[in-house]
Write an enzyme that holds these catalytic residues in place. Structure first.
Site, PDB file in Angstrom:
ATOM      1  N   SER A 139      -2.950  -8.177   3.144  1.00 33.82           N
ATOM      2  CA  SER A 139      -3.104  -7.948   4.582  1.00 33.82           C
ATOM      3  C   SER A 139      -3.465  -9.241   5.307  1.00 33.82           C
ATOM      4  O   SER A 139      -3.006  -9.481   6.421  1.00 33.82           O
ATOM      5  CB  SER A 139      -4.169  -6.890   4.834  1.00 33.82           C
ATOM      6  OG  SER A 139      -3.767  -5.681   4.254  1.00 33.82           O
ATOM      7  N   LYS A 197     -15.826  -7.596   6.491  1.00 31.58           N
ATOM      8  CA  LYS A 197     -14.518  -8.269   6.576  1.00 31.58           C
ATOM      9  C   LYS A 197     -14.120  -8.590   8.016  1.00 31.58           C
ATOM     10  O   LYS A 197     -13.081  -9.216   8.224  1.00 31.58           O
ATOM     11  CB  LYS A 197     -13.432  -7.384   5.938  1.00 31.58           C
ATOM     12  CG  LYS A 197     -13.390  -7.454   4.415  1.00 31.58           C
ATOM     13  CD  LYS A 197     -12.122  -6.782   3.901  1.00 31.58           C
ATOM     14  CE  LYS A 197     -11.623  -7.386   2.611  1.00 31.58           C
ATOM     15  NZ  LYS A 197     -10.336  -6.809   2.178  1.00 31.58           N
ATOM     16  N   HIS A 247       0.840  -1.205   0.000  1.00 31.89           N
ATOM     17  CA  HIS A 247       0.000   0.000   0.000  1.00 31.89           C
ATOM     18  C   HIS A 247       0.875   1.255   0.000  1.00 31.89           C
ATOM     19  O   HIS A 247       0.601   2.211  -0.736  1.00 31.89           O
ATOM     20  CB  HIS A 247      -0.887   0.034   1.249  1.00 31.89           C
ATOM     21  CG  HIS A 247      -1.908  -1.062   1.347  1.00 31.89           C
ATOM     22  ND1 HIS A 247      -1.964  -1.921   2.403  1.00 31.89           N
ATOM     23  CD2 HIS A 247      -2.924  -1.427   0.519  1.00 31.89           C
ATOM     24  CE1 HIS A 247      -2.969  -2.765   2.249  1.00 31.89           C
ATOM     25  NE2 HIS A 247      -3.568  -2.506   1.095  1.00 31.89           N
ATOM     26  N   ARG A 291      -2.190  -5.631  -8.332  1.00 33.11           N
ATOM     27  CA  ARG A 291      -0.977  -6.389  -8.049  1.00 33.11           C
ATOM     28  C   ARG A 291      -0.712  -7.450  -9.106  1.00 33.11           C
ATOM     29  O   ARG A 291       0.397  -7.703  -9.494  1.00 33.11           O
ATOM     30  CB  ARG A 291      -1.082  -7.061  -6.675  1.00 33.11           C
ATOM     31  CG  ARG A 291      -1.028  -6.090  -5.528  1.00 33.11           C
ATOM     32  CD  ARG A 291      -1.504  -6.730  -4.258  1.00 33.11           C
ATOM     33  NE  ARG A 291      -2.892  -7.132  -4.379  1.00 33.11           N
ATOM     34  CZ  ARG A 291      -3.536  -7.890  -3.529  1.00 33.11           C
ATOM     35  NH1 ARG A 291      -2.914  -8.341  -2.478  1.00 33.11           N
ATOM     36  NH2 ARG A 291      -4.809  -8.191  -3.712  1.00 33.11           N
TER      37      ARG A 291
END
Ligand code: COA
Length: 160
Positions: free
Chosen positions: A129, A42, A18, A91
């Site tokens: 993450s 989440k 990030h 990504r």
């Protein structure tokens, strides 16, 4: 008129991937707003307040970056910031389908807001993450993937 980009995500927690995107963005825009979504679905490990505090600490040396938490629709948040750009990182090709869908929805909700994509350095393309959280929870070393303050916070949070 200032060129303001909003970089949204859950940032649970912020990683070097990030940070790489944010550093690239600071060279392209007058102001970068890192928008931390509550993302209740989440079930984040860190609370929204903790994620805002940690991200602010990590990014404190960047003059044209601000960090704000939000619980509304992203498109409403972007308008409130007087911005018209949503910035996302790509990504790998596996991110593409998800981003196409998300961008399509943002565009339906607010056609005047443009989505732009940046790629992080290839050394960060495999970081996520949730992997970082998993490695930390199993006692692994995450210092290669996250800033020191984040590694410390993970240790404190995930310590039994
Ligand atoms: N480097 C490292 N990791 C990256 C990365 C990068 N450059 N870019 C993305 N990731 C990872 C994240 O760590 C995250 O990993 P995880 O799922 O393992 O935790 C994953 O990629 C994607 O998450 P993130 O970038 O945080 O996005 P998100 O999918 O959680 O966020 C929101 C999506 C928050 C932008 C979206 O849900 C949203 O807009 N929410 C607000 C409410 C709203 O408007 N909803 C309607 C949407 S149409």
């Amino acid at each position: 008129m200032k060129n303001i980009a909003v970089y949204p995500g859950t940032f649970d927690p912020i990683t070097y991937g990030h940070v790489d995107i944010i550093q690239r963005a600071t060279k392209l825009f007058d102001q970068v707003v890192v928008a931390i979504a509550a993302s209740p679905k989440k079930q984040p490990t860190f609370s929204l307040e903790e994620r805002v505090a940690l991200t602010t600490q990590v990014l404190k040396s960047h003059a044209n970056v601000s960090v704000i938490g939000f619980e509304t629709l992203l498109t409403d948040f972007v308008k409130k910031q007087n911005a018209n750009i949503i910035l996302r990182g790509l990504r790998a090709v596996t991110d593409f389908d998800y981003e196409v869908q998300l961008t399509g929805m943002y565009r339906r909700l607010a056609p005047e807001i443009e989505s732009l994509f940046l790629m992080p350095s290839e050394k960060y393309t495999y970081i996520s993450s949730s992997y970082v959280r998993e490695i930390a929870s199993l006692g692994g070393d995450v210092s290669e993937f996250v800033p020191e303050a984040v590694a410390k916070a993970l240790k404190n949070k995930l310590r039994k």
